[in-house]
Write an enzyme that holds these catalytic residues in place. Sequence first.
Site, mmCIF file in Angstrom:
data_model
loop_
_atom_site.group_PDB
_atom_site.id
_atom_site.type_symbol
_atom_site.label_atom_id
_atom_site.label_comp_id
_atom_site.label_asym_id
_atom_site.label_seq_id
_atom_site.Cartn_x
_atom_site.Cartn_y
_atom_site.Cartn_z
ATOM 1 N N CYS A 237 0.808 -1.216 0.000
ATOM 2 C CA CYS A 237 0.000 0.000 0.000
ATOM 3 C C CYS A 237 0.850 1.279 0.000
ATOM 4 C CB CYS A 237 -0.951 -0.012 1.196
ATOM 5 S SG CYS A 237 -0.182 -0.457 2.755
ATOM 6 N N HIS B 171 -2.857 6.366 4.405
ATOM 7 C CA HIS B 171 -1.448 6.561 4.760
ATOM 8 C C HIS B 171 -0.971 7.920 4.235
ATOM 9 C CE1 HIS B 171 -1.576 2.552 6.001
ATOM 10 N NE2 HIS B 171 -0.862 1.943 5.086
#
Lengths: 339, 339
Positions: free
Chosen positions: A125, A238
């Site tokens: 990710c 994130h």
Amino acid sequence: MRVAIVGATGAVGHELLRVLEGSTLKTDDLLLYASPRSAGTTLPFGGRELTVQATPEGSIDADVILASAGGSISKALAPAWVAGGSVVIDNSSAFRLDPDVPLVVPEVNGAAALRHRGIIANPNCTTAIAAVAVAPLHRAFGVRRMIVSTYQATSGAGQKGIEELLAQTHRVLHDQPAQAEVFAHPIPFNVIPHIDTFGENGYTREEMKVVWETRKILGDDALQISCTAVRIPTLRTHAEAITLELERPATPDEARELLRQAAGVEVRDDPAGKLYPMPLTATGKYDVEVGRIRSSLVFEGGLDLFVAGDQLLKGAALNAVQIAEYLQAQGALRGRVQG
Amino acid sequence: MRVAIVGATGAVGHELLRVLEGSTLKTDDLLLYASPRSAGTTLPFGGRELTVQATPEGSIDADVILASAGGSISKALAPAWVAGGSVVIDNSSAFRLDPDVPLVVPEVNGAAALRHRGIIANPNCTTAIAAVAVAPLHRAFGVRRMIVSTYQATSGAGQKGIEELLAQTHRVLHDQPAQAEVFAHPIPFNVIPHIDTFGENGYTREEMKVVWETRKILGDDALQISCTAVRIPTLRTHAEAITLELERPATPDEARELLRQAAGVEVRDDPAGKLYPMPLTATGKYDVEVGRIRSSLVFEGGLDLFVAGDQLLKGAALNAVQIAEYLQAQGALRGRVQG
């Protein structure tokens, strides 16, 4: 087109269903698989309720299998899925560095997906989010060094990570000590510089994934990359602070202009208007937010930037579906069911 | 010795009282000052209750004044305090870059304090915490480039920052929207890459303070420093990911050995034992935790490390008291009251 999701009940599985609902992928039939424990539960898709089945041992009768049930399941079952004729888009780390398996972020190296031998890997990710922002700059200016510090959400550990943050934060607010099961230490109001296991060189696997996978996606083994991967008490999305040394000098204006044209990027860079990438605004968004673009103070002609990308979307489910969409658009996914 | 605290009721003021209680500074008399609004409240010190007075306009009858009431108050009143014969240790940014004012982290450049002309500046919190860890490495190996990404607690905005995080997190957990007054955006479960105001070059003042103040403390204007300063939802203690390019190559073992000998540092670096710097463990601690020490992957012979330091202690109150202790130990603080 018959599509299967393996790991349908997890956090990424949930997002795969939502992304498929809005996708151009012609999903005539959707099969949902998870662990035997989850078999029998139903999940909504396109106005219907689909029943989750236990993941079978052998092949699956689907044109595309979106696998997000962890590395060990992918490693054990993907060969049978491929032998059965399915194209496997795998969200685990099991095959990412296999030279025979393309590692794909469609906006960056979509064409690599066409060279698959049955399996296409979805990147880590953190890597996928950074790659969307850095690839256009690399093509235009040549990245020589890349230093990444991450601000990673609990969603990176799945639904149970999100739940631990919420439940333990509730405890702290009520003067009870926070406990840790999913994370190595209590996560509420804390910062944990430890994601995945530690290697011999002192870096975590999460940090080395950013190094290895970014090089593979950008097709440049000379790229020097360092990463500090840090878990923080956010729910999802994130963020990353990125410093770039460039071969050819770039101004922030040139970088902004380039990134405004780039697929998958939303330039969010107006400090005076308090606009910059944040989990608050990037959550649920398909594009990766890029901002705080400024001239590096340590690399002449280099750049500093800040990015925020939804880890469950561009960092996982969305990218996997986009790979399938890319294959379909290139005529490289012919529905087996329709012949 | 007669000591005065200006800004006694704030978050740093609170810590100044606690640190002074355990200090070697001979505090015979302690005067507490704050805004007129707080006058009359009492604060505990050494088993007694001391009454807070409104900060006077002119001089204060004290040997040492620890000022932590903001830059505008320091700027307006410090000249009168100095004229009155007090030594002022100022926690604001008002005088930090003044060439006539020493900017001091006692473990790093304590001797600079002896050259004061009445005012000694306490550094920015992020800078002080980084300086304790980086100075020994700079002396031994020569830092050429330093790239810092911060994970800064809400305590950096004072008690009201902590309170906003707690109250707004409570709202989010009860499905109410978070609001923002202290911070530019809601802080619960969010990341805000915006601390202090933005400058022309796209960096915030907080980021440039790290650049300018670190150079002044380390006495090296050639040092190339870059910083991304990020507010995260933690209560207190700042963490920082630091990448160092060195003139002379260092191994992680050499760095650890050196830092174990360094004053003000606790090496907390055993990944296998899940030991690394974290707000959870560094909060309330006088030493700055340093760990995740590893060879840089982008600078040959360079280092990456992670630090966590209590922003209210080493980043503010503790460092101020340590400056006074240093002056006392050097015989450079003679109690005016005792003659």
